[in-house]
Design a protein around this motif. Structure first.
Motif, mmCIF file in Angstrom:
data_model
loop_
_atom_site.group_PDB
_atom_site.id
_atom_site.type_symbol
_atom_site.label_atom_id
_atom_site.label_comp_id
_atom_site.label_asym_id
_atom_site.label_seq_id
_atom_site.Cartn_x
_atom_site.Cartn_y
_atom_site.Cartn_z
ATOM 1 N N VAL A 69 0.834 -1.200 0.000
ATOM 2 C CA VAL A 69 0.000 0.000 0.000
ATOM 3 C C VAL A 69 0.870 1.251 0.000
ATOM 4 O O VAL A 69 0.586 2.213 -0.715
ATOM 5 N N MET B 88 -1.397 -4.529 -1.888
ATOM 6 C CA MET B 88 -2.492 -3.889 -2.612
ATOM 7 C C MET B 88 -3.635 -4.844 -2.899
ATOM 8 O O MET B 88 -4.778 -4.413 -3.005
ATOM 9 N N ALA C 279 -5.998 -4.389 -0.113
ATOM 10 C CA ALA C 279 -6.712 -3.112 -0.237
ATOM 11 C C ALA C 279 -7.813 -3.208 -1.295
ATOM 12 O O ALA C 279 -8.945 -2.772 -1.058
#
Length: 136
Positions: free
Chosen positions: A5, A87, A90
């Protein structure tokens, strides 16, 4: 392996206090060119408010909307990620909870925000959303 992230997030999220009048929050959004701000209370993340939240939760009501505190407009159940999360996590959270923005929190403090534009730019820099960039 998916990037972390921290490699994709937008740094320096804009924050306001829960008692900040929505008129001032709207001005901050305009002046900083952002569509969301984090609501902090005593050093703790209390919520996230978007330009849409201001419209739907405040302006659509009767009465003097401009002076109402932003706490009345924010989403109180904030889903966050850590800078070291990958990611894929996320994106999974964003998809699963239909979120356009995820605050990035490190040791209890917001350090960034991941937006749909950030995700798009990381996944496909040529897509339209990536080219628009910034905070949706």
């Amino acid at each position: 392996m998916a990037p972390q992230v921290r490699e994709v997030m937008t740094l320096g999220p804009v924050t306001v206090a829960p008692d900040t009048p929505v008129r001032e929050v709207a001005r901050v959004m305009r002046d900083r060119n952002v569509g969301a701000v984090l609501v902090m209370d005593g050093g703790r993340l209390r919520g996230l408010v978007t330009d849409r939240d201001l419209t739907v939760r405040i302006l659509a009501d009767d009465g003097d909307a401009a002076e109402r505190p932003v706490a009345e407009a924010c989403s109180p159940d904030v889903v966050c990620v850590a800078p070291e999360d990958d990611m894929d996590r996320a994106v999974q959270l964003m998809r699963g909870k239909a979120l356009r923005r995820l605050p990035v929190v490190d040791d209890g403090q917001p350090v960034g925000i991941v937006t749909l534009s950030d995700v798009a730019a990381e996944r496909d820099p040529t897509c339209v959303l990536a080219r628009i960039g910034g905070d949706e």
